[in-house]
Design a protein around this motif. Structure first.
Motif, PDB file in Angstrom:
ATOM      1  N   ASP A 246       0.991  -1.049   0.073  1.00  0.00           N
ATOM      2  CA  ASP A 246       0.016  -0.016  -0.085  1.00  0.00           C
ATOM      3  C   ASP A 246       1.005   1.173  -0.086  1.00  0.00           C
ATOM      4  O   ASP A 246       1.729   1.349   0.993  1.00  0.00           O
ATOM      5  CB  ASP A 246      -0.981  -0.033   1.171  1.00  0.00           C
ATOM      6  N   PRO A 247       0.881   2.227  -1.005  1.00  0.00           N
ATOM      7  CA  PRO A 247       0.095   1.904  -2.276  1.00  0.00           C
ATOM      8  C   PRO A 247       0.388   0.929  -3.331  1.00  0.00           C
ATOM      9  O   PRO A 247       1.621   0.696  -3.152  1.00  0.00           O
ATOM     10  CB  PRO A 247      -0.200   3.562  -2.654  1.00  0.00           C
ATOM     11  N   LEU A 248      -0.578   0.720  -4.180  1.00  0.00           N
ATOM     12  CA  LEU A 248       0.131  -0.115  -5.131  1.00  0.00           C
ATOM     13  C   LEU A 248       0.940   0.577  -6.331  1.00  0.00           C
ATOM     14  O   LEU A 248       1.588  -0.261  -7.008  1.00  0.00           O
ATOM     15  CB  LEU A 248      -1.280  -0.871  -5.880  1.00  0.00           C
ATOM     16  N   LEU A 249       0.555   1.815  -6.446  1.00  0.00           N
ATOM     17  CA  LEU A 249       1.313   2.476  -7.857  1.00  0.00           C
ATOM     18  C   LEU A 249       2.197   3.499  -6.969  1.00  0.00           C
ATOM     19  O   LEU A 249       1.855   4.210  -6.062  1.00  0.00           O
ATOM     20  CB  LEU A 249       0.210   2.922  -8.487  1.00  0.00           C
ATOM     21  N   PRO A 250       3.008   4.048  -7.655  1.00  0.00           N
ATOM     22  CA  PRO A 250       4.057   5.177  -7.200  1.00  0.00           C
ATOM     23  C   PRO A 250       3.174   6.663  -7.653  1.00  0.00           C
ATOM     24  O   PRO A 250       2.370   6.496  -8.195  1.00  0.00           O
ATOM     25  CB  PRO A 250       5.488   5.020  -7.877  1.00  0.00           C
ATOM     26  N   PRO A 251       3.967   7.370  -7.309  1.00  0.00           N
ATOM     27  CA  PRO A 251       3.317   8.788  -7.914  1.00  0.00           C
ATOM     28  C   PRO A 251       3.285   8.849  -9.119  1.00  0.00           C
ATOM     29  O   PRO A 251       3.732   8.169 -10.062  1.00  0.00           O
ATOM     30  CB  PRO A 251       4.054   9.976  -7.129  1.00  0.00           C
ATOM     31  N   PRO A 252       2.099   9.671  -9.813  1.00  0.00           N
ATOM     32  CA  PRO A 252       2.277   9.983 -11.176  1.00  0.00           C
ATOM     33  C   PRO A 252       3.486  10.155 -11.648  1.00  0.00           C
ATOM     34  O   PRO A 252       4.155  11.029 -11.381  1.00  0.00           O
ATOM     35  CB  PRO A 252       0.992  10.802 -11.372  1.00  0.00           C
ATOM     36  N   LEU A 253       3.361   9.988 -13.362  1.00  0.00           N
ATOM     37  CA  LEU A 253       4.711  10.344 -13.952  1.00  0.00           C
ATOM     38  C   LEU A 253       4.688  11.648 -14.259  1.00  0.00           C
ATOM     39  O   LEU A 253       3.513  12.465 -14.181  1.00  0.00           O
ATOM     40  CB  LEU A 253       4.792   9.704 -15.245  1.00  0.00           C
ATOM     41  N   ARG A 259      -0.750  12.046 -17.165  1.00  0.00           N
ATOM     42  CA  ARG A 259      -2.272  11.977 -17.728  1.00  0.00           C
ATOM     43  C   ARG A 259      -2.915  12.173 -16.424  1.00  0.00           C
ATOM     44  O   ARG A 259      -2.707  11.561 -15.387  1.00  0.00           O
ATOM     45  CB  ARG A 259      -2.499  10.430 -18.180  1.00  0.00           C
ATOM     46  N   PRO A 260      -3.959  13.046 -16.425  1.00  0.00           N
ATOM     47  CA  PRO A 260      -4.791  13.383 -15.395  1.00  0.00           C
ATOM     48  C   PRO A 260      -5.833  12.540 -14.896  1.00  0.00           C
ATOM     49  O   PRO A 260      -6.218  12.457 -13.914  1.00  0.00           O
ATOM     50  CB  PRO A 260      -5.568  14.694 -15.894  1.00  0.00           C
ATOM     51  N   TYR A 261      -6.074  11.524 -15.909  1.00  0.00           N
ATOM     52  CA  TYR A 261      -7.246  10.517 -15.680  1.00  0.00           C
ATOM     53  C   TYR A 261      -6.461   9.164 -15.590  1.00  0.00           C
ATOM     54  O   TYR A 261      -5.505   8.740 -16.429  1.00  0.00           O
ATOM     55  CB  TYR A 261      -8.339  10.580 -16.725  1.00  0.00           C
ATOM     56  N   THR A 262      -7.224   8.124 -14.772  1.00  0.00           N
ATOM     57  CA  THR A 262      -6.585   6.801 -14.754  1.00  0.00           C
ATOM     58  C   THR A 262      -7.657   5.802 -15.317  1.00  0.00           C
ATOM     59  O   THR A 262      -9.022   6.028 -14.761  1.00  0.00           O
ATOM     60  CB  THR A 262      -6.112   6.430 -13.347  1.00  0.00           C
ATOM     61  N   LEU A 263      -7.077   5.051 -16.018  1.00  0.00           N
ATOM     62  CA  LEU A 263      -8.184   3.967 -16.808  1.00  0.00           C
ATOM     63  C   LEU A 263      -7.740   2.500 -16.352  1.00  0.00           C
ATOM     64  O   LEU A 263      -6.650   2.208 -16.686  1.00  0.00           O
ATOM     65  CB  LEU A 263      -8.260   4.066 -18.084  1.00  0.00           C
ATOM     66  N   PHE A 300      -4.939   9.952 -23.713  1.00  0.00           N
ATOM     67  CA  PHE A 300      -5.727  10.641 -22.694  1.00  0.00           C
ATOM     68  C   PHE A 300      -5.645  10.209 -21.218  1.00  0.00           C
ATOM     69  O   PHE A 300      -6.104  11.011 -20.112  1.00  0.00           O
ATOM     70  CB  PHE A 300      -7.153  10.630 -23.156  1.00  0.00           C
ATOM     71  N   TYR A 301      -5.562   8.745 -20.942  1.00  0.00           N
ATOM     72  CA  TYR A 301      -5.615   8.198 -19.781  1.00  0.00           C
ATOM     73  C   TYR A 301      -4.214   7.519 -19.495  1.00  0.00           C
ATOM     74  O   TYR A 301      -3.333   7.092 -20.228  1.00  0.00           O
ATOM     75  CB  TYR A 301      -6.513   6.917 -19.976  1.00  0.00           C
ATOM     76  N   GLU A 302      -3.903   7.160 -18.173  1.00  0.00           N
ATOM     77  CA  GLU A 302      -2.859   6.627 -17.578  1.00  0.00           C
ATOM     78  C   GLU A 302      -3.411   5.152 -17.447  1.00  0.00           C
ATOM     79  O   GLU A 302      -4.323   5.027 -16.537  1.00  0.00           O
ATOM     80  CB  GLU A 302      -2.299   7.059 -16.374  1.00  0.00           C
ATOM     81  N   ILE A 303      -2.948   4.031 -18.362  1.00  0.00           N
ATOM     82  CA  ILE A 303      -3.639   2.773 -18.333  1.00  0.00           C
ATOM     83  C   ILE A 303      -3.075   2.050 -17.443  1.00  0.00           C
ATOM     84  O   ILE A 303      -1.828   1.928 -17.226  1.00  0.00           O
ATOM     85  CB  ILE A 303      -3.672   2.282 -19.761  1.00  0.00           C
TER      86      ILE A 303
END
Length: 536
Positions: A246-253, A259-263, A300-303
């Motif tokens: 926890d958390p599963l992902l690091p901070p955004p790139l 990318r402002p949205y996550t898919l 558009f999305y961070e996949i």
């Protein structure tokens, strides 16, 4: 052994007329086998009491019953024959030849010893029950008690006579009890205290499925404290069912990759489908349009590809879908899921991404049961020819790109609005309606012959006149054209530089394999396979 009656009759025959016959007593010894009784011994011969003999002593009562002692029986002498009682009427039967023979053949060892009953030893149980003071019945004085008021009982006062070690143990036990109570009080306070910040509140609300506790936590006072206590306590008790980290992902790139949205998308029955038959065994089919969907939506999305399969099964398939790692930056597998309600679910609150800008596509709505307003359920693709659901994934692109182009602050109300509807169809109808309204407005402006419209066109110049001659486009259509051009340029770049990129990937692999010899893995003896060894 028993002395037979026939033998006794043979011995007592000469003396039968001289002395009265006393009552016959049978003695039993503990050694030697018991001879079988003869026919003469089984004949009835009742003993007649002698009034001249003194009365027998009364039996002594013991705890084991009435047991005869040696003193209560007259001794037997070996030099005197034992007489048998006479038959009724004063006549005595003649001895038979068999009885005479048996008496003549009886050895001297069969004669009972003198005072046999008086010298018999009691058993251990008889000795214990008769002589042990603990088993003997208590007297009335003992039952009443012999202590009088004022006498000392020998009891000690509480705490008197304790050693220093016992006192230390008692003090340590008291201190441990006080510390335990204090620790519990502090834990209760810490679990019910206010949220550290808004992010903690959102995260805890997203991880909890106790709606009543969430409503209570939003209140103030003691009710809010009680709600926060229940939410935090349930989160701590659910430790073993949580994801591996926890958390599963690091901070955004950072930019330009931000990318402002996550898919979040699924793998099995979403992008691929596994099938098995006798001819080919296991095979994996790729959904039509899966490559285009990943490449286009990555603008558009961070996949995030989130699957419930283990990594060793999913990674080979993902490498075929995205060989360069350009479209799927993050991959999550079974160890990143959370076990709840008997199944592995995908808890979006562990992604380290804002839920108001996160969307998940999955074929099983139960996988996102904790965040239902963030999920869009999709029909599973079974990989068969003519499957009508094959194009459903590509049909979702206009809806998803519109959310990113419009820069929606919170995607959850929009997903809630389309709940229960076929999103591709419903959105296309809404977009067509917007386009129609724009065209009607444009047509109305062209027909405007008023002075205001003429003056505006006059001062607008050539540009205004040129723009008014072409049908207008919506903001989404203009951005869509730009995104399509970027997608085509990107695909052209990958195609033109495929050999160079593949060569760089192979060089990186060779360099990593070469560095293994100087790493801890190489020291331990793990070497790369011969086919993958670096060329010298």
């Amino acid at each position: 052994m028993f002395i037979s009656r026939s033998a006794l009759r043979a011995v007592a025959t000469p003396l039968r007329a001289q002395r009265p016959v006393p009552a016959l007593r049978y003695l039993r010894t503990t050694s030697g086998p018991t001879p079988p009784p003869s026919a003469a011994s089984q004949a009835p011969n009742p003993a007649s009491p002698d009034p001249s003999q003194p009365a027998a002593e009364p039996h002594r009562e013991t705890q084991t019953g009435k047991t005869l002692s040696g003193e209560s029986l007259p001794p037997l002498s070996a030099d005197k024959p034992v007489e048998t009682p006479s038959a009724p009427g004063g006549s005595s039967p003649d001895p038979t030849p068999s009885s005479a023979a048996s008496s003549a053949a009886s050895p001297a060892s069969q004669v009972p010893p003198v005072d046999a009953l008086s010298t018999r030893q009691n058993s251990i149980a008889e000795a214990f029950l008769d002589l042990h003071p603990d088993v003997a019945p208590r007297s009335e004085e003992e039952m009443r008690g012999s202590q009088f008021p004022g006498e000392k009982t020998g009891a000690k006062a509480r705490g008197a006579g304790k050693s220093s070690i016992e006192k230390k143990r008692a003090n340590l036990a008291r201190a441990a009890g006080v510390m335990t109570v204090a620790g519990l009080a502090w834990a209760v306070y810490d679990l019910g205290k206010d949220w550290a910040d808004v992010e903690e509140q959102k995260k805890m609300f997203a991880r909890s499925d106790d709606k009543q506790a969430i409503e209570e936590a939003q209140e103030g006072g003691w009710l809010g404290w009680w709600g926060r206590l229940k939410i935090r306590a349930a989160d701590h008790l659910d430790y073993l069912n949580k994801p591996a980290w926890d958390p599963l992902l690091p901070p955004p790139l950072p930019e330009p990759h931000y990318r402002p949205y996550t898919l979040v998308i699924d793998l099995e029955d979403m992008l691929t489908h596994d099938n098995w038959d006798l001819e080919h065994g296991w095979r994996t089919a790729k959904r039509p349009g899966a490559d285009y969907f990943l490449a286009y939506m990555s603008q558009f999305y961070e996949i995030v590809l989130f699957t419930t399969l283990p990594s060793y099964l999913a990674l080979p398939v993902i490498e075929q879908l995205d060989p360069y790692g350009a479209y799927i930056p993050w991959k999550l597998f079974k160890e990143a899921t959370r076990y709840k309600n008997g199944m592995n679910i995908k808890d979006l609150s562990y992604l380290n991404r804002p839920l108001e800008r996160t969307i998940i596509l999955d074929t099983n709505p139960a996988r996102f049961q904790l965040q239902p307003t963030n999920g869009i359920p999709m029909k599973p693709w079974m990989g068969t020819k003519g499957d009508t659901t094959a194009n459903e994934l590509v049909a979702m692109i206009p809806f998803l790109e519109a959310i990113a182009i419009k820069q929606v602050k919170d995607v959850r109300p929009i997903i809630k609005h389309y709940e229960g509807k076929h999103i591709p169809t419903a959105y296309m109808e809404a977009e067509a309606k917007t386009k129609k309204e724009l065209l009607e407005k444009w047509e109305q402006q062209k027909k405007d012959t008023s002075v205001k419209g003429w003056i505006s066109r006059l001062f607008g110049g050539l540009t205004s006149t040129t723009m008014s001659d072409a049908p207008p486009e919506t903001d989404i259509e203009r951005m869509r054209k730009t995104a399509q051009k970027l997608y085509q340029d990107e695909q052209k770049y990958w195609k033109d530089n495929a050999e160079i990129i593949q060569k760089q990937i192979e060089e990186d692999k060779q360099r990593q394999l070469k560095e293994m010899s100087t790493s801890l893995v190489g020291v331990m003896g793990f070497k790369p396979p011969p086919s993958a060894a670096p060329a010298q």
